[in-house]
Design a protein around this motif. Structure first.
Motif, PDB file in Angstrom:
ATOM      1  N   SER A  98      41.570  41.727  45.989  1.00 32.88           N
ATOM      2  CA  SER A  98      41.784  42.464  44.738  1.00 32.88           C
ATOM      3  C   SER A  98      43.158  42.127  44.158  1.00 32.88           C
ATOM      4  O   SER A  98      44.033  41.606  44.849  1.00 32.88           O
ATOM      5  CB  SER A  98      41.671  43.967  44.992  1.00 32.88           C
ATOM      6  OG  SER A  98      42.675  44.394  45.894  1.00 32.88           O
ATOM      7  N   LYS A 101      45.833  44.844  37.672  1.00 36.56           N
ATOM      8  CA  LYS A 101      45.243  44.650  36.347  1.00 36.56           C
ATOM      9  C   LYS A 101      46.204  43.894  35.441  1.00 36.56           C
ATOM     10  O   LYS A 101      47.398  44.171  35.407  1.00 36.56           O
ATOM     11  CB  LYS A 101      44.901  46.007  35.733  1.00 36.56           C
ATOM     12  CG  LYS A 101      44.210  45.912  34.384  1.00 36.56           C
ATOM     13  CD  LYS A 101      43.868  47.271  33.816  1.00 36.56           C
ATOM     14  CE  LYS A 101      45.117  47.999  33.375  1.00 36.56           C
ATOM     15  NZ  LYS A 101      44.803  49.237  32.620  1.00 36.56           N
ATOM     16  N   TYR A 150      35.529  34.955  37.024  1.00 29.50           N
ATOM     17  CA  TYR A 150      35.194  36.029  37.968  1.00 29.50           C
ATOM     18  C   TYR A 150      34.161  35.445  38.925  1.00 29.50           C
ATOM     19  O   TYR A 150      33.017  35.201  38.556  1.00 29.50           O
ATOM     20  CB  TYR A 150      34.630  37.260  37.265  1.00 29.50           C
ATOM     21  CG  TYR A 150      34.466  38.432  38.210  1.00 29.50           C
ATOM     22  CD1 TYR A 150      35.468  39.387  38.337  1.00 29.50           C
ATOM     23  CD2 TYR A 150      33.324  38.556  39.006  1.00 29.50           C
ATOM     24  CE1 TYR A 150      35.340  40.446  39.223  1.00 29.50           C
ATOM     25  CE2 TYR A 150      33.194  39.605  39.895  1.00 29.50           C
ATOM     26  CZ  TYR A 150      34.195  40.549  40.001  1.00 29.50           C
ATOM     27  OH  TYR A 150      34.076  41.594  40.892  1.00 29.50           O
ATOM     28  N   CYS A 156      39.163  41.851  41.831  1.00 28.12           N
ATOM     29  CA  CYS A 156      38.816  43.178  41.310  1.00 28.12           C
ATOM     30  C   CYS A 156      40.090  43.992  41.095  1.00 28.12           C
ATOM     31  O   CYS A 156      41.036  43.906  41.885  1.00 28.12           O
ATOM     32  CB  CYS A 156      37.906  43.910  42.292  1.00 28.12           C
ATOM     33  SG  CYS A 156      36.246  43.232  42.384  1.00 28.12           S
ATOM     34  N   VAL A 157      40.111  44.790  40.053  1.00 28.85           N
ATOM     35  CA  VAL A 157      41.320  45.544  39.729  1.00 28.85           C
ATOM     36  C   VAL A 157      41.564  46.659  40.743  1.00 28.85           C
ATOM     37  O   VAL A 157      40.668  47.437  41.065  1.00 28.85           O
ATOM     38  CB  VAL A 157      41.264  46.119  38.303  1.00 28.85           C
ATOM     39  CG1 VAL A 157      41.413  45.022  37.272  1.00 28.85           C
ATOM     40  CG2 VAL A 157      39.976  46.907  38.077  1.00 28.85           C
ATOM     41  N   LYS A 200      32.989  44.710  39.258  1.00 29.02           N
ATOM     42  CA  LYS A 200      33.083  43.541  38.378  1.00 29.02           C
ATOM     43  C   LYS A 200      33.402  43.943  36.950  1.00 29.02           C
ATOM     44  O   LYS A 200      34.337  43.407  36.334  1.00 29.02           O
ATOM     45  CB  LYS A 200      31.783  42.732  38.410  1.00 29.02           C
ATOM     46  CG  LYS A 200      31.799  41.573  37.418  1.00 29.02           C
ATOM     47  CD  LYS A 200      30.546  40.719  37.469  1.00 29.02           C
ATOM     48  CE  LYS A 200      30.638  39.578  36.449  1.00 29.02           C
ATOM     49  NZ  LYS A 200      29.457  38.678  36.499  1.00 29.02           N
ATOM     50  N   GLU A 202      34.353  46.919  35.655  1.00 29.61           N
ATOM     51  CA  GLU A 202      35.619  47.622  35.482  1.00 29.61           C
ATOM     52  C   GLU A 202      36.749  46.595  35.375  1.00 29.61           C
ATOM     53  O   GLU A 202      37.654  46.711  34.548  1.00 29.61           O
ATOM     54  CB  GLU A 202      35.886  48.566  36.662  1.00 29.61           C
ATOM     55  CG  GLU A 202      35.132  49.886  36.631  1.00 29.61           C
ATOM     56  CD  GLU A 202      35.719  50.886  35.643  1.00 29.61           C
ATOM     57  OE1 GLU A 202      36.821  50.627  35.118  1.00 29.61           O
ATOM     58  OE2 GLU A 202      35.073  51.915  35.390  1.00 29.61           O
ATOM     59  N   THR A 203      36.674  45.579  36.204  1.00 31.53           N
ATOM     60  CA  THR A 203      37.678  44.515  36.197  1.00 31.53           C
ATOM     61  C   THR A 203      37.672  43.748  34.881  1.00 31.53           C
ATOM     62  O   THR A 203      38.724  43.518  34.269  1.00 31.53           O
ATOM     63  CB  THR A 203      37.427  43.537  37.360  1.00 31.53           C
ATOM     64  OG1 THR A 203      37.537  44.248  38.597  1.00 31.53           O
ATOM     65  CG2 THR A 203      38.413  42.385  37.347  1.00 31.53           C
ATOM     66  N   GLN A 207      40.323  44.502  31.184  1.00 30.81           N
ATOM     67  CA  GLN A 207      41.230  43.422  30.810  1.00 30.81           C
ATOM     68  C   GLN A 207      40.811  42.674  29.548  1.00 30.81           C
ATOM     69  O   GLN A 207      41.618  41.963  28.947  1.00 30.81           O
ATOM     70  CB  GLN A 207      41.363  42.444  31.990  1.00 30.81           C
ATOM     71  CG  GLN A 207      41.956  43.110  33.229  1.00 30.81           C
ATOM     72  CD  GLN A 207      41.995  42.182  34.417  1.00 30.81           C
ATOM     73  OE1 GLN A 207      43.054  41.760  34.868  1.00 30.81           O
ATOM     74  NE2 GLN A 207      40.829  41.854  34.956  1.00 30.81           N
TER      75      GLN A 207
END
Length: 479
Positions: A98, A101, A150, A156-157, A200, A202-203, A207
């Motif tokens: 991870s 962000k 990705y 991942c954030v 995925k 959310e990441t 951004q």
């Protein structure tokens, strides 16, 4: 009924099979234990119950084996320990790789799921219509493309992941494990699927913010993706029709605001699939536009009869007649060559064809029919150049058939006894292009050769709109 006890009789009509599957899944998610599982995963992901419920439906559908009429074996409770181990290994991997962000980037449109460089040309004309864009890919693309990599859940954030670590490893896992034992069904894979999609997107959407999301594959749409896209400022999630709608794993419980179809009728069967689509808008074919209309035309050999193959078609079996009919229509080609020995006949497989069918090879052995897979012409034009240069075009289930018909080039579907319902459905608009017997095929070929063939009146737009302006139609629909 337990998921592992559910059966669909493969002798039954494909429409009946589809209705039975959708009905079972709709009822299953309303039962006590599945509802509790949905609640647990809603809490774990911070996503509303109704979104997780639809994702659950889709997960069940894509993990139903349509060839045998049963759900996949991993649902068996005996697999729960293996998948529990996989659950922990996956979460540990995601945590280790991870990242913090990054600063948010705001663009007009996101192109998601670009899995190969071959897909890039298909979005070039579309992206030019917008002021800014971002490509989400698992590949490192050329530097001139604005893209985010990705891949394999790396990066991942942490701001979303780390506050949940304890509960994900202990509390939520324990609940799903306990409910799985209660139901005698392994639901750990579903829990992990929800978490991976949540991590995925959310990441991605923390951004990259955009008004519009576009993806090619209708069969990988996700209610979770759509919810998170809109949570972070998105307005419209869209997907395109990439292939014929097959009543199997690829077409149930699609989730999209806009489904861009080839033609006016080409996606009408989606009404049977339990999908959540707000609008179906016909636009033509992005692939036909990219690989033929807007592409350099590479000269191809000319064939009297060209049969357009597909990718792993034997694996799309949905009923007891499918495989027999599939190989029977290949035998028709062999008979055709015997009856018309002077005809130059070829099978043109998809450029990405990676399955060598021994039964097909045996049927075509010493038949005098040429088989083409990879070709120098196909690198630029796929099979469109071959098809445009052929006198007679035939297929079993190629998407190109609809594209060609829509652009004024007849293409016939070889369909013994009109039983290829999973691909061609029970629709009236395509009946004139379906050939149900070898005698009809032989007669049709003879009439075309003798220039006595008279095509009945039909609406090309039912199959595929003229694809010259496909990017404009997409832009207009979104904006």
């Amino acid at each position: 009924m337990n998921i592992n006890d559910f059966r669909i009789e493969k002798k039954s009509d494909v429409y009946s099979q589809s209705e039975k599957l959708v009905s079972f899944i709709d009822e299953k998610v309303e039962q006590d234990t599945p509802k509790k599982i949905i609640r647990v995963m809603s809490e774990a992901s911070n996503i509303p119950d109704d979104v997780i419920k639809f994702e659950f439906k889709r997960f069940l559908a894509i993990n139903h084996n349509f060839q045998i009429g049963k759900f996949d074996k991993f649902f068996k409770i005996s697999n729960i320990f293996l998948y529990s181990l996989y659950y922990f290994i996956t979460l540990i991997f995601i945590c280790i790789f991870s990242k913090k962000k990054k600063e948010k980037e705001v663009v007009d449109i996101i192109f998601d799921e670009i899995f190969s460089t071959a897909e890039i040309p298909r979005i070039l004309k579309i992206k030019e219509k917008f002021n800014s864009y971002k490509i989400i890919s698992n590949l490192a693309l050329e530097k001139n493309f604005n893209h985010m990599i990705y891949s394999k859940h790396r990066g991942c954030v942490r701001n979303f992941l780390f506050p949940k670590i304890y509960k994900l490893f202990i509390f939520y896992f324990y609940k799903i494990f306990k409910l799985s034992l209660l139901e005698r069904t392994n639901f750990i894979p579903f829990a992990l699927d929800v978490l991976k999609k949540t991590f995925k997107y959310e990441t991605v959407f923390q951004q990259v913010e955009a008004k519009f999301l576009y993806q090619e594959r209708h069969y990988t749409t996700s209610a979770i993706k759509n919810f998170l896209f809109k949570k972070y400022g998105g307005k419209i999630c869209s997907c395109t029709q990439r292939v014929l709608i097959h009543l199997g794993r690829t077409s149930f419980f699609i989730c999209a605001d806009i489904f861009f179809s080839f033609g006016n009728q080409s996606a009408s069967i989606l009404k049977l699939t339990g999908s959540n689509i707000k609008k179906i808008i016909p636009i033509g074919s992005v692939s036909y536009n990219s690989a033929w209309i807007e592409s350099e035309k590479i000269p191809t050999p000319k064939y009297d009869v060209l049969y357009l193959g597909g990718i792993r078609l034997p694996f799309f079996s949905t009923d007891v007649n499918y495989l027999n009919n599939y190989y029977e229509q290949l035998n028709w080609l062999k008979k055709l060559k015997k009856d018309f020995p002077s005809l130059k006949i070829a099978i043109k497989h998809h450029e990405n064809h990676d399955y060598f069918d021994n039964r097909e090879i045996q049927i075509m052995k010493n038949s005098g029919i040429e088989t083409i897979i990879k070709s120098k012409e196909g690198k630029t034009n796929y099979s469109y150049g071959f098809a445009n240069n052929a006198l007679i075009r035939l297929t079993w289930a190629s998407t190109m058939g609809y594209e060609l018909i829509g652009h004024g080039l007849p293409c016939y579907y070889l369909d013994p006894n009109l039983e290829n319902v999973s691909f061609l459905h029970k629709e009236n608009y395509n009946k004139i292009w379906r050939i149900e017997s070898y005698l009809k095929l032989k007669e049709k070929v003879k009439n075309i050769i003798d220039k006595k063939n008279i095509e009945p009146t039909y609406d090309k737009n039912d199959f595929c709109l003229d694809s010259q302006n496909v990017s404009n139609r997409i832009f207009d629909a979104l904006k």
